[in-house]
Design an enzyme around this catalytic site. Structure first.
Site, PDB file in Angstrom:
ATOM      1  N   LYS A  32       0.820  -1.217   0.000  1.00 16.37           N
ATOM      2  CA  LYS A  32       0.000   0.000   0.000  1.00 16.37           C
ATOM      3  C   LYS A  32       0.849   1.260   0.000  1.00 16.37           C
ATOM      4  O   LYS A  32       0.486   2.254  -0.626  1.00 16.37           O
ATOM      5  CB  LYS A  32      -0.940   0.011   1.219  1.00 16.37           C
ATOM      6  CG  LYS A  32      -2.128  -0.901   1.056  1.00 16.37           C
ATOM      7  CD  LYS A  32      -3.216  -0.534   2.040  1.00 16.37           C
ATOM      8  CE  LYS A  32      -4.429  -1.433   1.880  1.00 16.37           C
ATOM      9  NZ  LYS A  32      -5.424  -1.206   2.926  1.00 16.37           N
ATOM     10  N   LYS A  65      -4.912  -9.587  -7.056  1.00  9.48           N
ATOM     11  CA  LYS A  65      -6.104  -9.786  -6.224  1.00  9.48           C
ATOM     12  C   LYS A  65      -7.239  -8.856  -6.676  1.00  9.48           C
ATOM     13  O   LYS A  65      -6.975  -7.721  -7.069  1.00  9.48           O
ATOM     14  CB  LYS A  65      -5.678  -9.440  -4.784  1.00  9.48           C
ATOM     15  CG  LYS A  65      -6.608  -9.852  -3.700  1.00  9.48           C
ATOM     16  CD  LYS A  65      -6.055  -9.446  -2.340  1.00  9.48           C
ATOM     17  CE  LYS A  65      -5.967  -7.949  -2.169  1.00  9.48           C
ATOM     18  NZ  LYS A  65      -5.627  -7.504  -0.812  1.00  9.48           N
ATOM     19  N   LYS A  74     -10.664  -3.262  -4.102  1.00 12.26           N
ATOM     20  CA  LYS A  74     -11.479  -2.041  -4.151  1.00 12.26           C
ATOM     21  C   LYS A  74     -10.730  -0.918  -4.843  1.00 12.26           C
ATOM     22  O   LYS A  74     -11.338  -0.012  -5.407  1.00 12.26           O
ATOM     23  CB  LYS A  74     -11.791  -1.563  -2.727  1.00 12.26           C
ATOM     24  CG  LYS A  74     -12.683  -2.472  -1.926  1.00 12.26           C
ATOM     25  CD  LYS A  74     -12.742  -1.975  -0.471  1.00 12.26           C
ATOM     26  CE  LYS A  74     -13.406  -2.982   0.431  1.00 12.26           C
ATOM     27  NZ  LYS A  74     -13.024  -2.833   1.842  1.00 12.26           N
TER      28      LYS A  74
HETATM   29  P1  TYM Z   1     -10.853  -5.240   3.660  1.00 12.02           P
HETATM   30  O1  TYM Z   1     -11.842  -4.160   3.913  1.00 12.02           O
HETATM   31  O2  TYM Z   1      -9.748  -5.002   2.702  1.00 12.02           O
HETATM   32  O3  TYM Z   1     -11.595  -6.544   3.162  1.00 12.02           O
HETATM   33  C1  TYM Z   1     -12.707  -7.065   3.867  1.00 12.02           C
HETATM   34  C2  TYM Z   1     -12.663  -8.586   3.841  1.00 12.02           C
HETATM   35  O4  TYM Z   1     -12.684  -9.047   2.486  1.00 12.02           O
HETATM   36  C3  TYM Z   1     -11.583  -9.934   2.272  1.00 12.02           C
HETATM   37  N1  TYM Z   1     -11.112  -9.769   0.888  1.00 12.02           N
HETATM   38  C4  TYM Z   1     -11.027 -10.758  -0.008  1.00 12.02           C
HETATM   39  N2  TYM Z   1     -11.320 -12.068   0.072  1.00 12.02           N
HETATM   40  C5  TYM Z   1     -11.131 -12.811  -1.035  1.00 12.02           C
HETATM   41  N3  TYM Z   1     -10.681 -12.315  -2.213  1.00 12.02           N
HETATM   42  C6  TYM Z   1     -10.376 -11.001  -2.352  1.00 12.02           C
HETATM   43  N4  TYM Z   1      -9.948 -10.521  -3.505  1.00 12.02           N
HETATM   44  C7  TYM Z   1     -10.548 -10.157  -1.201  1.00 12.02           C
HETATM   45  N5  TYM Z   1     -10.350  -8.830  -0.986  1.00 12.02           N
HETATM   46  C8  TYM Z   1     -10.701  -8.611   0.300  1.00 12.02           C
HETATM   47  C9  TYM Z   1     -10.540  -9.515   3.276  1.00 12.02           C
HETATM   48  O5  TYM Z   1      -9.637 -10.568   3.535  1.00 12.02           O
HETATM   49  C10 TYM Z   1     -11.388  -9.157   4.479  1.00 12.02           C
HETATM   50  O6  TYM Z   1     -11.713 -10.309   5.229  1.00 12.02           O
HETATM   51  N6  TYM Z   1      -7.817  -5.105   7.600  1.00 12.02           N
HETATM   52  C11 TYM Z   1      -9.103  -5.576   7.148  1.00 12.02           C
HETATM   53  C12 TYM Z   1     -10.273  -5.054   7.957  1.00 12.02           C
HETATM   54  C13 TYM Z   1     -10.169  -5.267   9.425  1.00 12.02           C
HETATM   55  C14 TYM Z   1     -10.326  -6.488  10.125  1.00 12.02           C
HETATM   56  C15 TYM Z   1     -10.182  -6.164  11.500  1.00 12.02           C
HETATM   57  C16 TYM Z   1     -10.591  -7.779   9.727  1.00 12.02           C
HETATM   58  C17 TYM Z   1      -9.919  -4.305  10.364  1.00 12.02           C
HETATM   59  N7  TYM Z   1      -9.948  -4.831  11.615  1.00 12.02           N
HETATM   60  C18 TYM Z   1     -10.274  -7.148  12.494  1.00 12.02           C
HETATM   61  C19 TYM Z   1     -10.672  -8.755  10.708  1.00 12.02           C
HETATM   62  C20 TYM Z   1     -10.529  -8.432  12.079  1.00 12.02           C
HETATM   63  C21 TYM Z   1      -9.292  -5.131   5.705  1.00 12.02           C
HETATM   64  O7  TYM Z   1      -8.695  -4.195   5.262  1.00 12.02           O
HETATM   65  O8  TYM Z   1     -10.262  -5.772   5.045  1.00 12.02           O
END
Ligand code: TYM
Length: 333
Positions: free
Chosen positions: A111, A194, A197
């Site tokens: 990032k 991947k 967003k």
């Molecule tokens: P974020 O917002 O990027 O993504 C949310 C969830 O979607 C999953 N994900 C994917 N799974 C499969 N294929 C993909 N291409 C893909 N892109 C995203 C992510 O693995 C996630 O589960 N850091 C985290 C948010 C967070 C969090 C937490 C998660 C903050 N605090 C505590 C668990 C526990 C994040 O940026 O997710």
């Protein structure tokens, strides 16, 4: 009983990867466990967010949770900034986590990119806040996609070091739940990247709010290779784009990739894409529609988030209070 915690960032463009890797599993887990689902707006601002868009995206993630089938009466849905325990515990964890640990985080490197010197300090300590999210509830199980694995390992290390340094058995050991076929959904334009967003190309992802026409167009244009689909025996090795589409089909159909190949092996991509479109529209259409309805009723969403924040605080406050006692903060109130 196990307690489940997970979070999704309100940074716009919720997509099929978020659904298959995370949100869909949240829906399943609610039958067995107490669940806390968080819209992580504090995490979102580690990179610049337009304030009005942030508010909108926060409601949109909450709407996606509800539209996908999470019961907002039974489970807790809230936005992170409304429960101060997250930020407070994160500070304590900033003082537990080591720089060496954070330096190994691949997501920070991706990032921050070449602009490392210009990245926010928040982006660097992002995983410490994630650990605080989970541990403020003493959650034991965390459903996520594959890309969050390293962050959860760090959260585990933080819990262990806190317990060790203060000589307590206070925070539980976290178990990641990385389940199903869709734990790493790839871009429709590039089978080695991947689905994300932040990809500038909207054609790279299926957004949860895409209508049937957009879904059909994106799948039609999805990159493939010139061969027919492989048989179960030939397998998907070395064919990343084919692997991605077959995996998406399997995940949407609750099947395995092997079972899908048994059915479609030897057929042409044009036929398979037609089937995939039908399945994707059938599964995602109702979710997108319910999201639109909820987005047109922001009062309804806000009331759910408010109630969720109150319930979340009831769990997190006493845990934070105890953590502060353990650390040795003098309590004069
Ligand atoms: P974020 O917002 O990027 O993504 C949310 C969830 O979607 C999953 N994900 C994917 N799974 C499969 N294929 C993909 N291409 C893909 N892109 C995203 C992510 O693995 C996630 O589960 N850091 C985290 C948010 C967070 C969090 C937490 C998660 C903050 N605090 C505590 C668990 C526990 C994040 O940026 O997710």
């Amino acid at each position: 009983m196990d307690r489940i915690f997970s979070g999704v960032q309100p940074t716009g463009n919720l997509h099929l990867g978020n659904y298959l890797g995370a949100i869909r599993n949240f829906v399943r887990l609610q039958a067995e466990s107490e669940c806390v689902f968080c819209v992580v707006d504090l995490h979102a601002i580690t990179v610049w967010q337009e304030p009005a868009e942030l508010r909108n995206s926060t409601r949109e993630v909450a709407a996606a949770f509800i539209a996908a089938g999470i019961d907002p009466q039974a489970q807790i849905i809230f936005n992170q900034s409304q429960v101060p325990a997250h930020a407070e515990l994160a500070w304590i964890f900033n003082c537990v986590a080591r720089l060496g640990w954070l330096n190994r985080m691949t997501q920070f490197k991706e990032k921050a990119g070449k602009q490392r010197e210009n990245a926010s300090a928040g982006l660097y300590v992002y995983p410490n806040l994630m650990a605080a999210d989970i541990l403020a509830y003493k959650a034991t199980h965390v459903p996520v996609g594959e890309d969050q694995k390293q962050h959860l390992e760090l959260a585990r290390d933080i819990a262990q070091k806190f317990n060790h340094d203060y000589g307590v058995e206070f925070f539980p050991i976290i178990e990641p739940l990385i389940q199903g076929e869709g734990t790493r959904v790839m871009s429709l334009r590039d089978g080695s990247a991947k689905m994300s967003k932040s990809d500038p190309s909207d054609a790279s992802r299926i957004n949860l709010t895409d209508g049937p026409d957009d879904i059909a167009k994106k799948i039609r244009r999805a990159r493939t290779d010139p061969e027919a689909l492989p048989s179960e025996v030939e397998g998907l090795e070395g064919r990343p784009e084919a692997a991605n589409l077959v995996t998406i089909y399997a995940a949407l159909d609750d099947a395995t990739t092997e079972a899908v190949l048994r059915e479609v092996g030897g057929t042409q991509f044009s036929d398979f894409k037609g089937r995939l479109t039908e399945l994707a529209v059938a599964r995602l259409g109702p979710i997108g529609e319910e999201m639109q309805r909820l987005m047109a009723a922001p009062g309804e969403v806000d009331a759910i988030l408010k109630h969720g924040a109150e319930r979340a605080s009831e769990i997190a406050e006493p845990i934070l209070h105890e953590a502060k006692e353990i650390v040795g903060f003098l309590n004069v109130r």
